[in-house]
Scaffold this motif. Structure first.
Motif, mmCIF file in Angstrom:
data_model
loop_
_atom_site.group_PDB
_atom_site.id
_atom_site.type_symbol
_atom_site.label_atom_id
_atom_site.label_comp_id
_atom_site.label_asym_id
_atom_site.label_seq_id
_atom_site.Cartn_x
_atom_site.Cartn_y
_atom_site.Cartn_z
ATOM 1 N N ASP A 1 3.722 13.727 -0.764
ATOM 2 C CA ASP A 1 4.638 13.405 0.330
ATOM 3 C C ASP A 1 4.003 12.502 1.388
ATOM 4 N N PRO A 2 3.610 11.287 1.016
ATOM 5 C CA PRO A 2 2.964 10.400 1.990
ATOM 6 C C PRO A 2 3.944 9.898 3.049
ATOM 7 N N THR A 3 3.420 9.534 4.216
ATOM 8 C CA THR A 3 4.251 8.971 5.281
ATOM 9 C C THR A 3 4.413 7.459 5.114
ATOM 10 N N ASP A 4 3.459 6.831 4.445
ATOM 11 C CA ASP A 4 3.473 5.377 4.242
ATOM 12 C C ASP A 4 4.275 5.042 2.981
ATOM 13 N N PRO A 5 5.357 4.251 3.096
ATOM 14 C CA PRO A 5 6.145 3.908 1.903
ATOM 15 C C PRO A 5 5.310 3.259 0.801
ATOM 16 N N TYR A 6 4.268 2.530 1.184
ATOM 17 C CA TYR A 6 3.451 1.831 0.191
ATOM 18 C C TYR A 6 2.533 2.785 -0.580
ATOM 19 N N GLU A 7 2.396 4.019 -0.116
ATOM 20 C CA GLU A 7 1.569 4.996 -0.817
ATOM 21 C C GLU A 7 2.352 5.802 -1.848
ATOM 22 N N VAL A 8 3.672 5.746 -1.784
ATOM 23 C CA VAL A 8 4.495 6.562 -2.691
ATOM 24 C C VAL A 8 4.181 6.249 -4.150
ATOM 25 N N LYS A 9 3.990 4.984 -4.472
ATOM 26 C CA LYS A 9 3.754 4.586 -5.869
ATOM 27 C C LYS A 9 2.492 5.213 -6.442
ATOM 28 N N ASN A 10 1.564 5.649 -5.587
ATOM 29 C CA ASN A 10 0.309 6.235 -6.064
ATOM 30 C C ASN A 10 0.426 7.724 -6.382
ATOM 31 N N CYS A 11 1.526 8.354 -5.955
ATOM 32 C CA CYS A 11 1.695 9.778 -6.272
ATOM 33 C C CYS A 11 2.861 10.013 -7.229
ATOM 34 N N TYR A 12 3.784 9.068 -7.333
ATOM 35 C CA TYR A 12 4.908 9.226 -8.268
ATOM 36 C C TYR A 12 5.332 7.860 -8.783
ATOM 37 N N GLN A 13 5.537 7.786 -10.095
ATOM 38 C CA GLN A 13 6.059 6.574 -10.725
ATOM 39 C C GLN A 13 7.299 6.974 -11.520
#
Length: 417
Positions: free
Chosen positions: A344-356
């Motif tokens: 559950d990252p706060t940065d939209p650009y980090e989402v791809k690193n935890c879920y694809q």
């Protein structure tokens, strides 16, 4: 003391490195079709797995899978494209490429309309492959035969996926006794949100934190609008707005490999263009899989309960198989935190690193493999996501293996919380 600390640090480092995944953008470069997200056809590839610790052998598997490749899930896509393409052709509003696409679509229209939501041959083959791969990876579980329970949603494409999987297992070993069930009685363990489920739940939906910062994410070019401009000279006097029309065209394009109609859209869109807009579409996918995670608690409870029954000897089952939908396995992946999907990252650009979103592809599956030692040792569990060893948020010093006692405690607390 110093030697102990060094050993613990080495074990932790080994576990962390072993659990790391390949950079998602590099994965897209290697296989651009992953940008199709949950339309991505299952990659039927064999992966080398880590050997079990000395003295341990697998004895039970708990599994959840999405149905395999299918035609589009409802009639609206094909109907709306039929209507707008027909009107555009009559009014001479199609470009030269649009005209070629129109004829190919019309040639396939009867098949598409008839096939709505149904499993394709590719979907059948995907589950055959997964079943045989499971058998070959863990022969100790099945070699003496035994009982297996398979449950499915009430949807035909899930029932047929279950049939493909179970038939393949029996071909691997005719001594297996498999009970297949598609019933309201078992919906809580496979699709708890089904309106026909007699057990009603009221779990909350939640929003991922990145949504508060969504404005910080820079959108790529609007591919749906670009696609509309390539198909139509004008959309004046045609039904629907350009964004909706373009989204329909894009949804058709990404679905084509699942129904053996690749090439239908010619050069109207390329995989590279779909890759360029993937990160934005992945954000949208994360929002819906994240929001529904707690609604999948009954599935996780079913997994824990049935494993308890096997381990305690209350049942002699060799495997529990479940066949459902992306709307369940996607949120279940978040609930279980597989490969960091719950971060559950706060940065939209980090989402791809935890879920694809390609992890929720056609025939996507979670396999929990249970191991027992020769002596009175801890039972171990390994998680596979789409056939590959996956990381869980459960503490361990021997990734990809986790102690069942730690696994059970962690997820019991997560369900109760």
């Amino acid at each position: 003391m110093k030697r102990t600390l060094i050993l613990l640090w080495t074990l932790l480092l080994t576990a962390t490195v072993g659990a790391q995944t390949v950079d998602p953008m590099a994965q897209l470069q290697a296989d651009p079709r992953k940008a199709y997200g949950n339309d991505y056809p299952y990659a039927m590839e064999t992966v080398r797995l880590t050997k079990a610790p000395k003295g341990y052998k697998p004895f039970y598997i708990s599994h959840y899978a999405r149905h395999g490749s299918r035609y589009y899930w409802n009639s609206s896509l094909y109907n709306e494209l039929d209507t707008i393409l027909t009107k555009a052709q009559q009014q001479q509003l199609l470009t030269a490429e649009g005209e070629k696409f129109y004829h190919k679509f019309m040639d396939a229209k009867e098949e598409l309309m008839t096939g709505i939501s149904e499993l394709t041959q590719l979907g059948w083959e995907q589950h055959q492959f997964i079943a045989r791969n499971m058998y070959n990876n863990f022969p100790e579980v099945f070699k003496k035969g035994g009982n297996v329970l398979a449950i499915s949603s009430l949807s035909g494409r899930c029932v047929i996926s279950m049939a493909a999987f179970c038939q393949e297992l029996v071909q691997c070993n005719p001594k297996l006794e498999i009970r297949e069930q598609s019933s309201r009685f078992t919906l809580d363990g496979v699709v708890p949100t089904d309106g026909q489920n007699p057990v009603k739940h009221n779990y909350p939906q939640v929003r991922p934190r990145y949504e508060a910062n969504r404005a910080n994410f820079k959108e790529e070019d609007n591919l749906p609008i670009t696609l509309v401009e390539r198909v139509f000279k004008s959309t004046d006097n045609l039904p629907g707005n350009a964004n909706h029309i373009g989204s329909n065209l894009l949804n058709l394009y990404t679905s084509l490999p699942n129904i053996y109609h690749e090439g239908m859209m010619g050069t109207l869109v390329t995989d590279e263009e779909v890759v360029n807009q993937w990160e934005a579409s992945n954000l949208g996918a994360y929002s819906w899989v994240f929001s529904d995670q707690y609604r999948m608690i009954p599935i996780l409870q079913d997994i824990l309960k049935k494993a308890d029954n096997v381990i305690s000897g209350r049942t002699d089952r060799k495997a529990d198989l479940r066949f459902g939908h992306d709307s369940c396995i996607g949120p279940l992946t978040v609930l279980m935190g597989i490969n960091g999907a719950d971060l559950d990252p706060t940065d939209p650009y980090e989402v791809k690193n935890c879920y694809q979103n390609w992890q929720t592809c056609k025939a996507s599956n979670i396999q929990l493999v249970f191991y027992r030692g020769k002596k009175n040792q801890d039972i171990l569990v390994k998680c596979l996501l789409n056939g590959k060893e996956a990381k869980l948020p459960v503490p361990t010093s021997q990734y990809p293996y986790y102690k069942w006692s730690d696994f059970r405690k962690f997820y019991m607390e997560r369900c109760n919380k």
